[in-house]
Design a protein around this motif. Sequence first.
Motif, short mmCIF file in Angstrom:
data_model
loop_
_atom_site.label_atom_id
_atom_site.label_comp_id
_atom_site.label_asym_id
_atom_site.label_seq_id
_atom_site.Cartn_x
_atom_site.Cartn_y
_atom_site.Cartn_z
N ALA A 170 0.84 -1.21 0.00
CA ALA A 170 0.00 0.00 0.00
C ALA A 170 0.87 1.25 0.00
O ALA A 170 0.54 2.26 -0.64
CB ALA A 170 -0.92 -0.01 1.21
N LEU A 171 1.98 1.20 0.71
CA LEU A 171 2.90 2.33 0.73
C LEU A 171 3.46 2.58 -0.66
O LEU A 171 3.52 3.73 -1.12
CB LEU A 171 4.05 2.04 1.71
CG LEU A 171 5.21 3.04 1.71
CD1 LEU A 171 4.74 4.44 2.05
CD2 LEU A 171 6.30 2.58 2.67
N LEU A 172 3.84 1.51 -1.34
CA LEU A 172 4.40 1.66 -2.69
C LEU A 172 3.35 2.15 -3.68
O LEU A 172 3.67 2.83 -4.66
CB LEU A 172 5.03 0.35 -3.15
CG LEU A 172 6.32 0.00 -2.39
CD1 LEU A 172 6.83 -1.37 -2.77
CD2 LEU A 172 7.39 1.06 -2.66
N VAL A 173 2.08 1.81 -3.43
CA VAL A 173 1.01 2.35 -4.27
C VAL A 173 0.94 3.87 -4.10
O VAL A 173 0.80 4.61 -5.08
CB VAL A 173 -0.35 1.70 -3.91
CG1 VAL A 173 -1.50 2.44 -4.60
CG2 VAL A 173 -0.37 0.23 -4.31
N LEU A 174 1.09 4.34 -2.87
CA LEU A 174 1.09 5.79 -2.61
C LEU A 174 2.29 6.44 -3.29
O LEU A 174 2.18 7.52 -3.88
CB LEU A 174 1.14 6.05 -1.09
CG LEU A 174 -0.10 5.66 -0.29
CD1 LEU A 174 0.14 5.87 1.20
CD2 LEU A 174 -1.32 6.43 -0.76
N VAL A 175 3.45 5.78 -3.21
CA VAL A 175 4.66 6.30 -3.84
C VAL A 175 4.44 6.43 -5.35
O VAL A 175 4.75 7.46 -5.96
CB VAL A 175 5.87 5.39 -3.54
CG1 VAL A 175 7.05 5.74 -4.44
CG2 VAL A 175 6.28 5.51 -2.08
N ALA A 176 3.86 5.39 -5.94
CA ALA A 176 3.62 5.40 -7.39
C ALA A 176 2.66 6.52 -7.77
O ALA A 176 2.89 7.25 -8.75
CB ALA A 176 3.06 4.05 -7.84
N LYS A 177 1.61 6.68 -6.98
CA LYS A 177 0.63 7.72 -7.27
C LYS A 177 1.28 9.09 -7.26
O LYS A 177 1.05 9.94 -8.12
CB LYS A 177 -0.51 7.67 -6.24
CG LYS A 177 -1.79 8.36 -6.70
CD LYS A 177 -2.77 8.57 -5.57
CE LYS A 177 -3.33 7.27 -5.02
NZ LYS A 177 -4.39 7.52 -4.01
N ASP A 178 2.15 9.29 -6.29
CA ASP A 178 2.87 10.56 -6.18
C ASP A 178 3.78 10.78 -7.38
O ASP A 178 3.84 11.88 -7.95
CB ASP A 178 3.68 10.57 -4.89
CG ASP A 178 4.13 11.96 -4.52
OD1 ASP A 178 4.92 12.54 -5.27
OD2 ASP A 178 3.67 12.48 -3.49
#
Lengths: 206, 206
Positions: A72-80
Amino acid sequence: MPTATSRQPAPTVSAEPTDPSVRGVMTEDMIVGAAFEIIEECGVDGLTMRLLSARLDVALGATYHRVPNKHALLVLVAKDLYSRVEFPATDVGDWKSQVHSLLLSVVDVLSGYPGMAAYISRHMDDMAPVDVAETLQRTLLDASFDQEGVETALATLFFYVAGTLVGGFTTDTSPLDASRDRVRDQFARGLDVVLCGVEVELQDER
Amino acid sequence: MPTATSRQPAPTVSAEPTDPSVRGVMTEDMIVGAAFEIIEECGVDGLTMRLLSARLDVALGATYHRVPNKHALLVLVAKDLYSRVEFPATDVGDWKSQVHSLLLSVVDVLSGYPGMAAYISRHMDDMAPVDVAETLQRTLLDASFDQEGVETALATLFFYVAGTLVGGFTTDTSPLDASRDRVRDQFARGLDVVLCGVEVELQDER
DNA sequence: ACCTGAACACCGTTCAAGT
DNA sequence: ACCTGAACACCGTTCAAGT
Protein backbone atom coordinates in the motif's frame (compact mmCIF):
# COMPACT_ATOMS: atom_id res chain seq x y z
CA MET A 1 -4.99 28.38 -23.19
CA PRO A 2 -3.94 24.77 -22.93
CA THR A 3 -0.36 24.72 -21.76
CA ALA A 4 1.83 21.97 -20.38
CA THR A 5 0.08 20.59 -17.35
CA SER A 6 2.22 19.11 -14.65
CA ARG A 7 0.07 18.02 -11.75
CA GLN A 8 1.56 18.85 -8.37
CA PRO A 9 5.19 19.07 -7.25
CA ALA A 10 6.54 17.00 -4.36
CA PRO A 11 4.97 14.50 -1.88
CA THR A 12 1.28 15.28 -2.10
CA VAL A 13 -0.82 12.34 -1.09
CA SER A 14 -4.60 12.09 -0.97
CA ALA A 15 -6.54 13.98 1.72
CA GLU A 16 -5.20 14.79 5.16
CA PRO A 17 -5.88 11.88 7.51
CA THR A 18 -4.81 13.84 10.57
CA ASP A 19 -4.53 17.51 11.39
CA PRO A 20 -0.90 18.36 10.56
CA SER A 21 -0.98 21.31 12.96
CA VAL A 22 -0.94 18.90 15.88
CA ARG A 23 2.60 18.30 17.09
CA GLY A 24 3.98 14.82 17.34
CA VAL A 25 1.78 13.19 14.76
CA MET A 26 3.20 11.26 11.89
CA THR A 27 1.26 11.90 8.72
CA GLU A 28 1.06 9.66 5.69
CA ASP A 29 2.96 12.34 3.79
CA MET A 30 5.92 12.03 6.11
CA ILE A 31 6.05 8.29 5.58
CA VAL A 32 5.82 8.63 1.81
CA GLY A 33 8.48 11.33 1.87
CA ALA A 34 10.88 9.17 3.83
CA ALA A 35 10.11 6.24 1.53
CA PHE A 36 11.12 8.39 -1.44
CA GLU A 37 14.46 9.19 0.14
CA ILE A 38 15.23 5.56 0.86
CA ILE A 39 14.15 4.31 -2.57
CA GLU A 40 16.28 6.98 -4.22
CA GLU A 41 19.32 5.82 -2.25
CA CYS A 42 18.80 2.08 -1.84
CA GLY A 43 16.15 1.16 -4.40
CA VAL A 44 12.81 -0.50 -3.68
CA ASP A 45 14.62 -3.64 -2.53
CA GLY A 46 16.46 -1.57 0.05
CA LEU A 47 13.26 -0.05 1.38
CA THR A 48 12.50 -1.80 4.63
CA MET A 49 9.67 -1.07 7.02
CA ARG A 50 12.24 -1.09 9.82
CA LEU A 51 14.66 1.24 8.04
CA LEU A 52 11.75 3.51 7.17
CA SER A 53 10.62 3.61 10.79
CA ALA A 54 14.16 4.29 11.95
CA ARG A 55 14.49 7.24 9.58
CA LEU A 56 11.17 8.58 10.84
CA ASP A 57 12.39 7.97 14.38
CA VAL A 58 9.36 5.97 15.37
CA ALA A 59 8.72 2.38 16.32
CA LEU A 60 7.87 -0.16 13.68
CA GLY A 61 4.28 -0.34 14.83
CA ALA A 62 3.79 3.39 14.37
CA THR A 63 4.46 3.11 10.64
CA TYR A 64 1.97 0.27 10.39
CA HIS A 65 -0.54 2.46 12.18
CA ARG A 66 -0.62 4.84 9.21
CA VAL A 67 0.04 2.44 6.35
CA PRO A 68 -1.56 -1.02 6.20
CA ASN A 69 1.45 -2.67 4.57
CA LYS A 70 4.45 -2.18 2.33
CA HIS A 71 2.52 -2.70 -0.88
CA ALA A 72 0.00 0.00 0.00
CA LEU A 73 2.90 2.33 0.73
CA LEU A 74 4.40 1.66 -2.69
CA VAL A 75 1.01 2.35 -4.27
CA LEU A 76 1.09 5.79 -2.61
CA VAL A 77 4.66 6.30 -3.84
CA ALA A 78 3.62 5.40 -7.39
CA LYS A 79 0.63 7.72 -7.27
CA ASP A 80 2.87 10.56 -6.18
CA LEU A 81 5.35 9.84 -8.96
CA TYR A 82 2.58 9.85 -11.56
CA SER A 83 1.55 13.30 -10.37
CA ARG A 84 4.97 14.60 -11.42
CA VAL A 85 4.60 13.51 -15.03
CA GLU A 86 4.37 16.47 -17.40
CA PHE A 87 1.55 16.33 -19.90
CA PRO A 88 2.37 18.13 -23.16
CA ALA A 89 0.12 20.82 -24.60
CA THR A 90 -2.44 19.41 -27.02
CA ASP A 91 -2.05 22.24 -29.50
CA VAL A 92 1.68 22.08 -30.06
CA GLY A 93 3.33 19.63 -32.45
CA ASP A 94 1.87 16.51 -34.04
CA TRP A 95 0.68 13.42 -32.19
CA LYS A 96 4.09 11.80 -32.46
CA SER A 97 5.93 14.58 -30.70
CA GLN A 98 3.22 14.73 -28.05
CA VAL A 99 3.47 11.02 -27.33
CA HIS A 100 7.24 11.30 -27.40
CA SER A 101 7.48 14.01 -24.77
CA LEU A 102 4.82 12.46 -22.56
CA LEU A 103 6.60 9.12 -22.43
CA LEU A 104 9.97 10.78 -22.00
CA SER A 105 8.56 12.52 -18.95
CA VAL A 106 7.35 9.19 -17.58
CA VAL A 107 10.82 7.75 -17.97
CA ASP A 108 12.42 10.81 -16.39
CA VAL A 109 10.14 10.59 -13.40
CA LEU A 110 10.53 6.87 -12.80
CA SER A 111 14.19 6.38 -13.67
CA GLY A 112 15.31 8.19 -10.52
CA TYR A 113 13.79 5.57 -8.25
CA PRO A 114 15.52 2.21 -8.84
CA GLY A 115 13.24 -0.79 -8.81
CA MET A 116 10.06 1.27 -8.79
CA ALA A 117 9.21 0.63 -12.44
CA ALA A 118 9.86 -3.07 -11.98
CA TYR A 119 7.55 -3.14 -8.98
CA ILE A 120 4.86 -1.23 -10.86
CA SER A 121 5.14 -3.60 -13.82
CA ARG A 122 4.51 -6.53 -11.53
CA HIS A 123 1.45 -4.90 -9.99
CA MET A 124 -0.29 -3.26 -12.91
CA ASP A 125 -3.70 -4.07 -11.44
CA ASP A 126 -3.16 -1.69 -8.56
CA MET A 127 -0.67 0.74 -10.00
CA ALA A 128 -1.51 1.45 -13.64
CA PRO A 129 -0.79 5.04 -14.70
CA VAL A 130 -4.37 5.76 -15.74
CA ASP A 131 -3.88 9.44 -16.57
CA VAL A 132 -0.99 8.64 -18.88
CA ALA A 133 -2.90 5.80 -20.53
CA GLU A 134 -6.00 7.93 -21.06
CA THR A 135 -4.00 10.82 -22.46
CA LEU A 136 -2.20 8.52 -24.87
CA GLN A 137 -5.48 7.00 -25.95
CA ARG A 138 -7.06 10.40 -26.58
CA THR A 139 -4.01 11.57 -28.50
CA LEU A 140 -4.09 8.53 -30.76
CA LEU A 141 -7.84 8.75 -31.31
CA ASP A 142 -7.48 12.43 -32.26
CA ALA A 143 -4.82 11.31 -34.76
CA SER A 144 -7.59 9.31 -36.47
CA PHE A 145 -6.58 5.83 -35.34
CA ASP A 146 -9.44 3.41 -35.02
CA GLN A 147 -10.14 1.54 -31.79
CA GLU A 148 -8.13 -1.54 -32.71
CA GLY A 149 -5.16 0.51 -33.89
CA VAL A 150 -5.16 2.46 -30.65
CA GLU A 151 -5.14 -0.75 -28.66
CA THR A 152 -2.16 -2.18 -30.51
CA ALA A 153 -0.26 1.09 -30.45
CA LEU A 154 -0.89 1.59 -26.76
CA ALA A 155 0.23 -1.90 -25.83
CA THR A 156 3.33 -1.63 -27.97
CA LEU A 157 4.38 1.72 -26.55
CA PHE A 158 3.56 0.58 -23.08
CA PHE A 159 5.71 -2.53 -23.24
CA TYR A 160 8.54 -0.62 -24.82
CA VAL A 161 8.54 1.93 -22.00
CA ALA A 162 8.25 -0.77 -19.34
CA GLY A 163 11.11 -2.72 -20.86
CA THR A 164 13.37 0.30 -20.92
CA LEU A 165 12.58 1.19 -17.34
CA VAL A 166 13.02 -2.32 -16.01
CA GLY A 167 15.94 -3.44 -18.14
CA GLY A 168 17.70 -0.28 -19.18
CA PHE A 169 18.16 1.46 -15.92
CA THR A 170 20.10 -0.50 -13.36
CA THR A 171 17.58 -1.50 -10.73
CA ASP A 172 20.22 -1.43 -8.01
CA THR A 173 22.02 1.62 -6.71
CA SER A 174 23.46 3.24 -9.80
CA PRO A 175 25.55 6.26 -8.87
CA LEU A 176 26.58 6.69 -12.52
CA ASP A 177 24.52 9.54 -13.91
CA ALA A 178 26.38 9.17 -17.19
CA SER A 179 24.85 5.78 -17.91
CA ARG A 180 21.41 7.11 -17.03
CA ASP A 181 21.75 9.80 -19.69
CA ARG A 182 22.95 7.28 -22.22
CA VAL A 183 19.97 5.03 -21.62
CA ARG A 184 17.68 8.06 -21.82
CA ASP A 185 19.06 8.95 -25.25
CA GLN A 186 18.80 5.36 -26.38
CA PHE A 187 15.21 5.28 -25.15
CA ALA A 188 14.36 8.42 -27.12
CA ARG A 189 15.84 7.01 -30.32
CA GLY A 190 14.04 3.69 -29.91
CA LEU A 191 10.82 5.50 -29.10
CA ASP A 192 11.01 7.28 -32.45
CA VAL A 193 11.50 3.92 -34.15
CA VAL A 194 8.39 2.56 -32.45
CA LEU A 195 6.39 5.69 -33.24
CA CYS A 196 7.50 5.35 -36.83
CA GLY A 197 6.06 1.85 -36.91
CA VAL A 198 2.87 3.07 -35.31
CA GLU A 199 2.55 5.76 -37.98
CA VAL A 200 2.90 3.26 -40.80
CA GLU A 201 0.25 1.14 -39.13
CA LEU A 202 -1.97 4.20 -39.11
CA GLN A 203 -1.43 4.78 -42.83
CA ASP A 204 -2.37 1.20 -43.63
CA GLU A 205 -5.69 1.69 -41.91
CA ARG A 206 -6.80 4.78 -43.74
CA MET B 1 21.40 -27.35 -44.93
CA PRO B 2 20.64 -24.73 -42.34
CA THR B 3 17.39 -25.66 -40.68
CA ALA B 4 15.76 -24.50 -37.46
CA THR B 5 18.19 -25.16 -34.68
CA SER B 6 16.81 -25.65 -31.24
CA ARG B 7 19.57 -26.44 -28.78
CA GLN B 8 18.67 -29.16 -26.31
CA PRO B 9 15.35 -30.11 -24.75
CA ALA B 10 14.77 -30.18 -20.98
CA PRO B 11 17.07 -29.64 -17.96
CA THR B 12 20.52 -29.96 -19.45
CA VAL B 13 23.04 -28.05 -17.44
CA SER B 14 26.76 -27.69 -18.13
CA ALA B 15 29.08 -30.68 -17.66
CA GLU B 16 28.53 -33.40 -15.11
CA PRO B 17 30.03 -32.30 -11.78
CA THR B 18 29.53 -35.71 -10.23
CA ASP B 19 29.14 -39.19 -11.59
CA PRO B 20 25.37 -39.66 -11.86
CA SER B 21 25.73 -43.44 -11.71
CA VAL B 22 26.63 -43.18 -8.06
CA ARG B 23 23.55 -43.66 -5.93
CA GLY B 24 22.58 -41.11 -3.36
CA VAL B 25 24.23 -38.12 -4.94
CA MET B 26 22.34 -35.02 -5.74
CA THR B 27 23.46 -33.49 -9.01
CA GLU B 28 23.15 -29.90 -10.09
CA ASP B 29 20.69 -31.08 -12.74
CA MET B 30 18.33 -32.41 -10.09
CA ILE B 31 18.37 -29.09 -8.29
CA VAL B 32 17.74 -27.13 -11.48
CA GLY B 33 14.96 -29.53 -12.44
CA ALA B 34 13.21 -29.11 -9.10
CA ALA B 35 13.68 -25.35 -9.35
CA PHE B 36 11.90 -25.41 -12.71
CA GLU B 37 8.92 -27.21 -11.22
CA ILE B 38 8.60 -24.77 -8.35
CA ILE B 39 9.01 -21.67 -10.53
CA GLU B 40 6.38 -23.01 -12.92
CA GLU B 41 3.93 -23.45 -10.04
CA CYS B 42 4.81 -20.65 -7.64
CA GLY B 43 6.90 -18.21 -9.65
CA VAL B 44 10.41 -17.06 -8.86
CA ASP B 45 9.13 -15.32 -5.73
CA GLY B 46 7.75 -18.64 -4.51
CA LEU B 47 11.04 -20.42 -5.08
CA THR B 48 12.65 -20.88 -1.69
CA MET B 49 15.86 -22.67 -0.87
CA ARG B 50 13.98 -24.48 1.89
CA LEU B 51 11.05 -25.47 -0.33
CA LEU B 52 13.52 -26.58 -2.98
CA SER B 53 15.41 -28.71 -0.48
CA ALA B 54 12.17 -30.19 0.81
CA ARG B 55 11.13 -31.19 -2.70
CA LEU B 56 14.53 -32.79 -3.23
CA ASP B 57 14.16 -34.44 0.15
CA VAL B 58 17.48 -33.22 1.43
CA ALA B 59 18.55 -30.83 4.13
CA LEU B 60 19.01 -27.15 3.38
CA GLY B 61 22.76 -27.44 3.59
CA ALA B 62 22.86 -30.14 0.95
CA THR B 63 21.41 -27.77 -1.64
CA TYR B 64 23.99 -25.15 -0.74
CA HIS B 65 26.66 -27.79 -1.15
CA ARG B 66 25.91 -27.96 -4.89
CA VAL B 67 24.84 -24.41 -5.58
CA PRO B 68 26.59 -21.41 -4.00
CA ASN B 69 23.44 -19.34 -3.64
CA LYS B 70 19.99 -18.64 -5.03
CA HIS B 71 21.22 -16.19 -7.65
CA ALA B 72 23.65 -18.72 -9.10
CA LEU B 73 20.81 -21.23 -9.26
CA LEU B 74 18.66 -18.78 -11.22
CA VAL B 75 21.57 -18.17 -13.59
CA LEU B 76 21.59 -21.91 -14.29
CA VAL B 77 17.82 -21.86 -14.78
CA ALA B 78 18.12 -18.97 -17.24
CA LYS B 79 20.89 -20.71 -19.16
CA ASP B 80 18.75 -23.79 -19.49
CA LEU B 81 15.78 -21.75 -20.69
CA TYR B 82 17.90 -20.04 -23.33
CA SER B 83 18.90 -23.45 -24.65
CA ARG B 84 15.25 -24.10 -25.50
CA VAL B 85 14.92 -21.07 -27.75
CA GLU B 86 14.40 -22.05 -31.38
CA PHE B 87 16.60 -20.27 -33.87
CA PRO B 88 14.97 -19.84 -37.29
CA ALA B 89 16.65 -21.00 -40.48
CA THR B 90 18.71 -18.26 -42.09
CA ASP B 91 17.58 -19.11 -45.60
CA VAL B 92 13.84 -18.92 -45.13
CA GLY B 93 11.91 -15.66 -45.20
CA ASP B 94 13.21 -12.11 -44.91
CA TRP B 95 15.01 -10.63 -41.92
CA LYS B 96 11.76 -9.39 -40.43
CA SER B 97 10.14 -12.80 -40.29
CA GLN B 98 13.35 -14.30 -38.90
CA VAL B 99 13.52 -11.75 -36.11
CA HIS B 100 9.82 -12.19 -35.53
CA SER B 101 9.97 -15.93 -35.01
CA LEU B 102 13.14 -15.82 -32.94
CA LEU B 103 11.69 -13.33 -30.49
CA LEU B 104 8.38 -15.16 -30.39
CA SER B 105 10.28 -18.25 -29.36
CA VAL B 106 12.01 -16.29 -26.60
CA VAL B 107 8.65 -15.15 -25.29
CA ASP B 108 7.22 -18.66 -25.52
CA VAL B 109 10.09 -20.09 -23.55
CA LEU B 110 10.11 -17.47 -20.80
CA SER B 111 6.40 -16.84 -20.41
CA GLY B 112 5.87 -20.21 -18.75
CA TYR B 113 8.03 -19.32 -15.79
CA PRO B 114 6.47 -16.40 -13.89
CA GLY B 115 8.90 -13.83 -12.60
CA MET B 116 11.85 -15.29 -14.48
CA ALA B 117 11.93 -12.56 -17.14
CA ALA B 118 11.68 -9.90 -14.46
CA TYR B 119 14.57 -11.45 -12.60
CA ILE B 120 16.64 -11.69 -15.76
CA SER B 121 15.90 -8.07 -16.62
CA ARG B 122 17.23 -6.99 -13.26
CA HIS B 123 20.42 -9.00 -13.68
CA MET B 124 21.36 -8.48 -17.30
CA ASP B 125 25.05 -8.45 -16.44
CA ASP B 126 24.99 -12.12 -15.46
CA MET B 127 22.05 -13.40 -17.48
CA ALA B 128 22.05 -11.77 -20.91
CA PRO B 129 20.85 -14.08 -23.68
CA VAL B 130 24.06 -13.79 -25.70
CA ASP B 131 23.12 -16.30 -28.41
CA VAL B 132 19.87 -14.49 -29.11
CA ALA B 133 21.58 -11.11 -29.13
CA GLU B 134 24.33 -12.29 -31.46
CA THR B 135 21.86 -13.94 -33.84
CA LEU B 136 19.76 -10.78 -33.97
CA GLN B 137 22.84 -8.69 -34.62
CA ARG B 138 23.99 -10.94 -37.46
CA THR B 139 20.51 -10.97 -38.99
CA LEU B 140 20.32 -7.19 -38.98
CA LEU B 141 23.84 -6.77 -40.34
CA ASP B 142 22.99 -9.20 -43.16
CA ALA B 143 19.96 -7.02 -43.89
CA SER B 144 22.44 -4.20 -44.62
CA PHE B 145 21.94 -2.14 -41.48
CA ASP B 146 24.98 -0.17 -40.43
CA GLN B 147 26.50 -0.52 -36.97
CA GLU B 148 24.58 2.35 -35.44
CA GLY B 149 21.29 1.19 -36.89
CA VAL B 150 21.84 -2.29 -35.53
CA GLU B 151 22.48 -0.88 -32.09
CA THR B 152 19.29 1.16 -32.04
CA ALA B 153 17.22 -1.65 -33.52
CA LEU B 154 18.60 -4.18 -31.06
CA ALA B 155 17.96 -2.01 -28.03
CA THR B 156 14.46 -1.18 -29.20
CA LEU B 157 13.50 -4.78 -29.82
CA PHE B 158 15.14 -5.84 -26.63
CA PHE B 159 13.25 -3.41 -24.45
CA TYR B 160 10.00 -4.22 -26.19
CA VAL B 161 10.43 -7.92 -25.50
CA ALA B 162 11.48 -7.31 -21.91
CA GLY B 163 8.51 -5.04 -21.31
CA THR B 164 6.08 -7.59 -22.65
CA LEU B 165 7.56 -10.36 -20.56
CA VAL B 166 7.67 -8.37 -17.36
CA GLY B 167 4.45 -6.43 -17.71
CA GLY B 168 2.27 -8.48 -20.01
CA PHE B 169 2.42 -11.85 -18.39
CA THR B 170 1.22 -11.93 -14.83
CA THR B 171 4.31 -12.49 -12.73
CA ASP B 172 2.36 -14.36 -10.07
CA THR B 173 0.60 -17.67 -10.45
CA SER B 174 -1.57 -17.24 -13.50
CA PRO B 175 -3.64 -20.36 -14.10
CA LEU B 176 -5.43 -18.66 -17.02
CA ASP B 177 -3.91 -19.98 -20.21
CA ALA B 178 -6.41 -17.90 -22.14
CA SER B 179 -4.85 -14.62 -21.03
CA ARG B 180 -1.41 -15.96 -21.89
CA ASP B 181 -2.50 -16.59 -25.46
CA ARG B 182 -4.05 -13.14 -25.68
CA VAL B 183 -0.84 -11.48 -24.53
CA ARG B 184 1.11 -13.62 -26.97
CA ASP B 185 -1.04 -12.42 -29.87
CA GLN B 186 -0.75 -8.85 -28.69
CA PHE B 187 3.01 -9.24 -28.48
CA ALA B 188 3.17 -10.56 -32.04
CA ARG B 189 1.13 -7.63 -33.38
CA GLY B 190 3.21 -5.09 -31.50
CA LEU B 191 6.40 -6.78 -32.63
CA ASP B 192 5.35 -6.25 -36.26
CA VAL B 193 4.75 -2.59 -35.48
CA VAL B 194 8.24 -2.27 -34.02
CA LEU B 195 9.80 -4.18 -36.94
CA CYS B 196 7.96 -1.87 -39.28
CA GLY B 197 9.58 1.10 -37.59
CA VAL B 198 12.96 -0.60 -37.78
CA GLU B 199 12.50 -1.17 -41.50
CA VAL B 200 11.73 2.48 -42.14
CA GLU B 201 14.83 3.38 -40.16
CA LEU B 202 16.78 1.08 -42.45
CA GLN B 203 15.40 2.75 -45.56
CA ASP B 204 16.39 6.18 -44.28
CA GLU B 205 19.96 4.98 -43.95
CA ARG B 206 20.39 3.70 -47.44
C1' DA C 1 -6.02 7.99 19.31
C1' DC C 2 -1.42 7.15 18.90
C1' DC C 3 2.67 4.82 19.75
C1' DT C 4 5.93 1.01 21.73
C1' DG C 5 8.49 -3.10 21.31
C1' DA C 6 8.27 -7.90 21.78
C1' DA C 7 6.78 -11.77 19.19
C1' DC C 8 5.61 -14.77 15.12
C1' DA C 9 6.51 -16.90 10.94
C1' DC C 10 9.14 -16.59 7.51
C1' DC C 11 13.64 -15.63 4.47
C1' DG C 12 19.01 -16.54 2.58
C1' DT C 13 23.22 -18.09 4.18
C1' DT C 14 26.76 -20.30 7.15
C1' DC C 15 29.05 -23.91 9.56
C1' DA C 16 30.37 -27.18 13.16
C1' DA C 17 29.30 -31.76 13.41
C1' DG C 18 28.30 -36.16 11.75
C1' DT C 19 28.65 -40.47 8.00
C1' DA D 1 33.13 -36.04 -0.09
C1' DC D 2 28.68 -35.45 1.11
C1' DC D 3 25.08 -34.39 4.05
C1' DT D 4 22.62 -32.70 8.55
C1' DG D 5 20.32 -29.33 11.19
C1' DA D 6 20.99 -25.71 14.32
C1' DA D 7 22.16 -20.96 14.26
C1' DC D 8 22.60 -16.06 12.57
C1' DA D 9 20.95 -11.95 10.75
C1' DC D 10 17.62 -10.39 8.49
C1' DC D 11 12.50 -9.71 6.55
C1' DG D 12 6.93 -8.26 6.83
C1' DT D 13 3.29 -8.23 9.90
C1' DT D 14 0.68 -8.47 14.30
C1' DC D 15 -0.77 -7.15 18.78
C1' DA D 16 -0.97 -6.73 23.80
C1' DA D 17 0.46 -3.10 26.45
C1' DG D 18 1.38 1.54 27.56
C1' DT D 19 0.47 7.13 27.19
